[in-house]
Design a protein around this motif. Structure first.
Motif, PDB file in Angstrom:
ATOM      1  N   VAL A   1      85.113 -43.196  54.403  1.00  0.00           N
ATOM      2  CA  VAL A   1      84.652 -42.994  55.786  1.00  0.00           C
ATOM      3  C   VAL A   1      85.861 -42.968  56.737  1.00  0.00           C
ATOM      4  N   GLY A   2      86.002 -41.873  57.430  1.00  0.00           N
ATOM      5  CA  GLY A   2      87.121 -41.729  58.363  1.00  0.00           C
ATOM      6  C   GLY A   2      86.929 -42.555  59.621  1.00  0.00           C
ATOM      7  N   ALA A   3      88.031 -42.784  60.325  1.00  0.00           N
ATOM      8  CA  ALA A   3      87.993 -43.608  61.541  1.00  0.00           C
ATOM      9  C   ALA A   3      87.025 -43.022  62.571  1.00  0.00           C
ATOM     10  N   GLU A   4      86.997 -41.684  62.644  1.00  0.00           N
ATOM     11  CA  GLU A   4      86.130 -41.050  63.646  1.00  0.00           C
ATOM     12  C   GLU A   4      84.649 -41.373  63.418  1.00  0.00           C
ATOM     13  N   ARG A   5      84.273 -41.449  62.143  1.00  0.00           N
ATOM     14  CA  ARG A   5      82.856 -41.763  61.853  1.00  0.00           C
ATOM     15  C   ARG A   5      82.511 -43.184  62.274  1.00  0.00           C
TER      16      ARG A   5
ATOM     17  N   GLY B   1      87.668 -46.931  73.634  1.00  0.00           N
ATOM     18  CA  GLY B   1      87.152 -47.927  74.570  1.00  0.00           C
ATOM     19  C   GLY B   1      85.979 -48.721  74.015  1.00  0.00           C
ATOM     20  N   LEU B   2      85.870 -48.767  72.678  1.00  0.00           N
ATOM     21  CA  LEU B   2      84.709 -49.418  72.062  1.00  0.00           C
ATOM     22  C   LEU B   2      85.055 -50.714  71.325  1.00  0.00           C
ATOM     23  N   ARG B   3      86.333 -51.034  71.268  1.00  0.00           N
ATOM     24  CA  ARG B   3      86.730 -52.176  70.446  1.00  0.00           C
ATOM     25  C   ARG B   3      86.047 -53.473  70.891  1.00  0.00           C
ATOM     26  N   ASP B   4      85.922 -53.647  72.192  1.00  0.00           N
ATOM     27  CA  ASP B   4      85.358 -54.906  72.683  1.00  0.00           C
ATOM     28  C   ASP B   4      83.838 -54.949  72.632  1.00  0.00           C
ATOM     29  N   CYS B   5      83.223 -53.806  72.246  1.00  0.00           N
ATOM     30  CA  CYS B   5      81.745 -53.764  72.204  1.00  0.00           C
ATOM     31  C   CYS B   5      81.217 -54.248  70.860  1.00  0.00           C
ATOM     32  N   VAL B   6      82.077 -54.472  69.910  1.00  0.00           N
ATOM     33  CA  VAL B   6      81.606 -54.745  68.563  1.00  0.00           C
ATOM     34  C   VAL B   6      82.544 -55.733  67.866  1.00  0.00           C
TER      35      VAL B   6
ATOM     36  N   VAL C   1      83.896 -44.672  64.741  1.00  0.00           N
ATOM     37  CA  VAL C   1      83.826 -44.611  66.214  1.00  0.00           C
ATOM     38  C   VAL C   1      82.463 -44.052  66.638  1.00  0.00           C
ATOM     39  N   GLU C   2      82.053 -42.967  65.969  1.00  0.00           N
ATOM     40  CA  GLU C   2      80.739 -42.384  66.293  1.00  0.00           C
ATOM     41  C   GLU C   2      79.624 -43.404  66.091  1.00  0.00           C
TER      42      GLU C   2
ATOM     43  N   GLU D   1      93.539 -50.448  59.817  1.00  0.00           N
ATOM     44  CA  GLU D   1      94.210 -50.559  61.112  1.00  0.00           C
ATOM     45  C   GLU D   1      93.919 -49.316  61.965  1.00  0.00           C
ATOM     46  N   GLY D   2      93.838 -48.161  61.280  1.00  0.00           N
ATOM     47  CA  GLY D   2      93.546 -46.905  61.980  1.00  0.00           C
ATOM     48  C   GLY D   2      92.168 -46.926  62.626  1.00  0.00           C
ATOM     49  N   VAL D   3      91.220 -47.579  61.975  1.00  0.00           N
ATOM     50  CA  VAL D   3      89.867 -47.673  62.546  1.00  0.00           C
ATOM     51  C   VAL D   3      89.903 -48.523  63.811  1.00  0.00           C
ATOM     52  N   ILE D   4      90.622 -49.618  63.740  1.00  0.00           N
ATOM     53  CA  ILE D   4      90.702 -50.504  64.912  1.00  0.00           C
ATOM     54  C   ILE D   4      91.375 -49.776  66.078  1.00  0.00           C
ATOM     55  N   THR D   5      92.429 -49.047  65.757  1.00  0.00           N
ATOM     56  CA  THR D   5      93.122 -48.279  66.804  1.00  0.00           C
ATOM     57  C   THR D   5      92.179 -47.242  67.410  1.00  0.00           C
ATOM     58  N   ALA D   6      91.448 -46.534  66.537  1.00  0.00           N
ATOM     59  CA  ALA D   6      90.531 -45.493  67.030  1.00  0.00           C
ATOM     60  C   ALA D   6      89.440 -46.095  67.910  1.00  0.00           C
ATOM     61  N   LEU D   7      88.925 -47.254  67.525  1.00  0.00           N
ATOM     62  CA  LEU D   7      87.903 -47.915  68.341  1.00  0.00           C
ATOM     63  C   LEU D   7      88.482 -48.316  69.699  1.00  0.00           C
ATOM     64  N   ARG D   8      89.717 -48.788  69.649  1.00  0.00           N
ATOM     65  CA  ARG D   8      90.364 -49.207  70.901  1.00  0.00           C
ATOM     66  C   ARG D   8      90.563 -47.996  71.812  1.00  0.00           C
ATOM     67  N   GLU D   9      91.035 -46.910  71.223  1.00  0.00           N
ATOM     68  CA  GLU D   9      91.295 -45.706  72.023  1.00  0.00           C
ATOM     69  C   GLU D   9      90.003 -45.132  72.622  1.00  0.00           C
TER      70      GLU D   9
END
Lengths: 212, 411
Positions: A126-130, A167-172, A132-133, A157-165
């Motif tokens: 599962v890619g980071a974008e998925r 703006g969703l990191r703090d939602c989950v 994030v989606e 780490e890439g998933v965490i970065t993608a979530l941060r970028e």
């Protein structure tokens, strides 16, 4: 009632065909779906967890037991619509990009389901974008990332970065696990927690969401 | 010098007849059978070589020329004693049978576990053994080995997938667990087919093409906690023995390796005993007799190296430890050196010891890998002396591109 014990035993013993038959028979005889789930399947998988913790069960026993639990769950879950007012929370799981292994993730998924969490399994590779989606569209309480090889662990780490970028990191809440993963690594990449095994993962999610 | 002469020199050196200097291969042989001049370093260039040469996975894992050249260049750049052309050796027979793989741009292909080839009994009935050397990427493997011989002057260690691990991959883990529990006769039929119709002909073909002295069947799935030792003894070891009986010779050792799990059981010797049995009995020619006890960092870090060392000494085999890959990747150099010093201090003893750099993760700074190799060379000299990490001397090295230009090496 006999069916409760029989169904629990079939789940504990990993007899998925028998578990399915017993669950179907119980429903046909008028047992409530929730009762079939909790007094049969969940009771059985909890017994499996106990046997595992006591050292009497090995991983293959646990896997087959989970398969039996999943069979019952597949049958009962559609009948529960509307009956279960709320689950303990929603968890999205997936093996990170490049990783085709799913054994550990599947165990965590089953243990979370048996603890009445809603689990959405994104599968393997599962890619980071998925992720994030999923965070954006499904609004999970927790995202769990699995990696089972040293080479793929770095993609967490890439998933965490993608979530941060996004703006969703703090939602989950974000938890990680898998053979090469450590608590130290989880802390370094900024995950909210690390589960050493499936039982630990359930306890971790409970703790992060403040439920018991 | 030919292979037999190298084997002989290494073996004699190990036994105390120290004539002349050892080259990398001889050092490895001496390290396996006794005391070399220093701890041997084996490197698996693998995907690091791929990335270092800017090769996409499709080329690296399908084209022999860039695969062997890139692997050789990387091993030479870091100064390893020995290297093998390591590809995704779990997949070769499976792919030749028709198993679907997942291909990615920057990493090795992997079995698509969502679509196991033998999802049903009917699938098994339809299964046809591959033509050895012609199915899937078997030609890539054979040509890569031929090129390795051209480059190195000796045959490579050849790799096959063990029947047990192949059965798990081709059937799916859960399906195969069910088979073993509910229909063991079917599980045995599948294992027999994979052993005698797939693995044995493939090993014979590789041996015919390379005259290799060592064939390793890799058996990652025969590991705890995924499998119990009881399962491994009932469903894995008998087929290792079948393959070994069918393919071993006085000049060749075929064995099973690659499993792990010592930390997963109450008594680690339970797993170590299985590993020794996976080597089976080898053959009559001492330099090819088994062999080594390979223990992975996840296990030795928890169980302790001295315990592994004591077991290896009791069984009179070489102890081989991998160097923790994420440590090489992350550094810093002081931590890498400290780790190497610990491995040598607790593992090297008076010989029968080797260190395996099994994986340099893509993206690892080259100075980290240079430091790991240099630390083994500095602190691993026999007899092992002062092991003070602060005494480490980091060697100077050229950037890889400049080194390649100066050496004039092909990709």
């Amino acid at each position: 009632m006999d069916w409760e014990q029989d169904l629990a035993a079939a789940v504990t013993e990993g007899e998925e065909i028998r578990a399915e038959e017993l669950a179907r028979a119980a429903l046909e005889e008028g047992a409530a779906p929730r009762e079939v789930l909790e007094k049969g399947a969940v009771a059985g998988i909890y017994q499996t967890g106990r046997l595992w913790e006591e050292g009497d069960y090995f991983l293959p026993d646990v896997i087959l037991s989970i398969e039996a639990f999943n069979k019952v769950m597949e049958m009962v879950e559609p009948l529960l619509a509307g009956e279960v007012a709320s689950t303990k929370g929603k968890v999205v799981l997936g093996s990170v990009e490049g990783d085709a292994h799913d054994l550990g993730k599947n165990i965590v998924a089953a243990m979370l389901r048996s603890s009445l969490y809603e689990v959405i399994d994104l599968g393997i590779d599962v890619g980071a974008e998925r992720f994030v989606e999923a965070a954006r569209d499904l609004h999970p309480d927790v995202i769990g990332l699995g990696a089972y090889m040293t080479t793929t662990m770095r993609n967490m780490e890439g998933v965490i970065t993608a979530l941060r970028e996004a703006g969703l990191r703090d939602c989950v809440k974000l938890i990680i696990g898998g053979a090469p993963v450590t608590a130290d690594y989880a802390e370094r990449i900024g995950a909210d927690g690390y589960g050493a095994d499936a039982v630990g993962a359930v306890a971790l999610v409970d703790r992060l969401l403040g439920v018991s | 010098m030919g292979l037999t002469a190298k084997l002989l020199k290494g073996t004699l050196y190990a036994g105390g007849l120290r004539i002349g200097k050892l080259d990398g291969y001889e050092r490895l042989i001496a390290g396996i059978y006794g005391r070399p001049d220093r701890v041997p370093i084996i490197l698996q260039p693998y995907t690091f070589a791929m990335a270092q040469h800017g090769l996409p996975a499709r080329r690296f894992f399908t084209e022999p020329e860039p695969f062997v050249n890139a692997s050789r260049n990387t091993a030479a750049y870091f100064g390893a004693d020995s290297w093998s052309p390591i590809f995704d050796f779990y997949n070769i027979e499976l792919e030749a049978l028709g198993q679907k793989l997942i291909w990615r741009e920057n990493s090795e292909p992997d079995v698509d576990t969502r679509e196991p080839l033998v999802a049903s009994r009917d699938d098994f009935r339809r299964l046809k053994p591959p033509i050895p050397g012609r199915g899937g990427r078997m030609p890539y493997v054979l040509e890569s080995y031929r090129r390795y011989i051209d480059v190195m002057g000796i045959p490579p260690m050849a790799y096959a997938c063990s029947p047990f691990t192949m059965a798990v991959l081709i059937r799916g883990y859960v399906n195969f667990l069910r088979d073993m529990r509910r229909d063991p006769a079917f599980a045995h039929r599948l294992l027999k087919f994979l052993s005698m119709e797939v693995v044995v002909p493939w090993i014979d073909k590789m041996v015919e093409a390379t005259r290799t002295a060592i064939v390793v069947m890799s058996d990652a799935w025969a590991s705890a906690p995924n499998m119990t030792t009881q399962i491994v003894r009932e469903f894995c070891l008998p087929y290792v023995e079948k393959v070994v009986r069918a393919t071993n010779s006085s000049m060749r050792t075929v064995m099973d390796s690659g499993s792990w799990g010592e930390k997963q059981v109450a008594e680690p010797s339970e797993i170590l005993d299985v590993k020794m049995d996976m080597m089976t009995r080898g053959n009559g020619f001492k330099p090819l007799r088994p062999f080594f006890l390979l223990v992975w960092n996840e296990d030795y870090e928890e169980v302790g190296i001295p315990r592994m060392r004591a077991y290896a000494e009791e069984k009179n085999v070489c102890l081989m430890l991998n160097v923790r890959p994420d440590l090489i990747e992350e550094g810093p150099i002081e931590r890498i050196v400290g780790n190497i010093v610990k491995l040598i201090g607790e593992g090297a003893g008076k010989g029968k010891f080797a260190l395996l750099i099994n994986l340099v993760p893509v993206g690892t700074p080259v100075e980290h890998a240079h430091a790991a190799v240099a630390a083994i060379k500095q602190f691993g000299a026999y007899p092992v002396g002062s092991l003070e990490p602060s005494a480490f001397r980091m060697p100077s090295f050229e950037p890889f591109d400049e080194w390649m230009r100066r050496e004039g090496l092909p990709v």
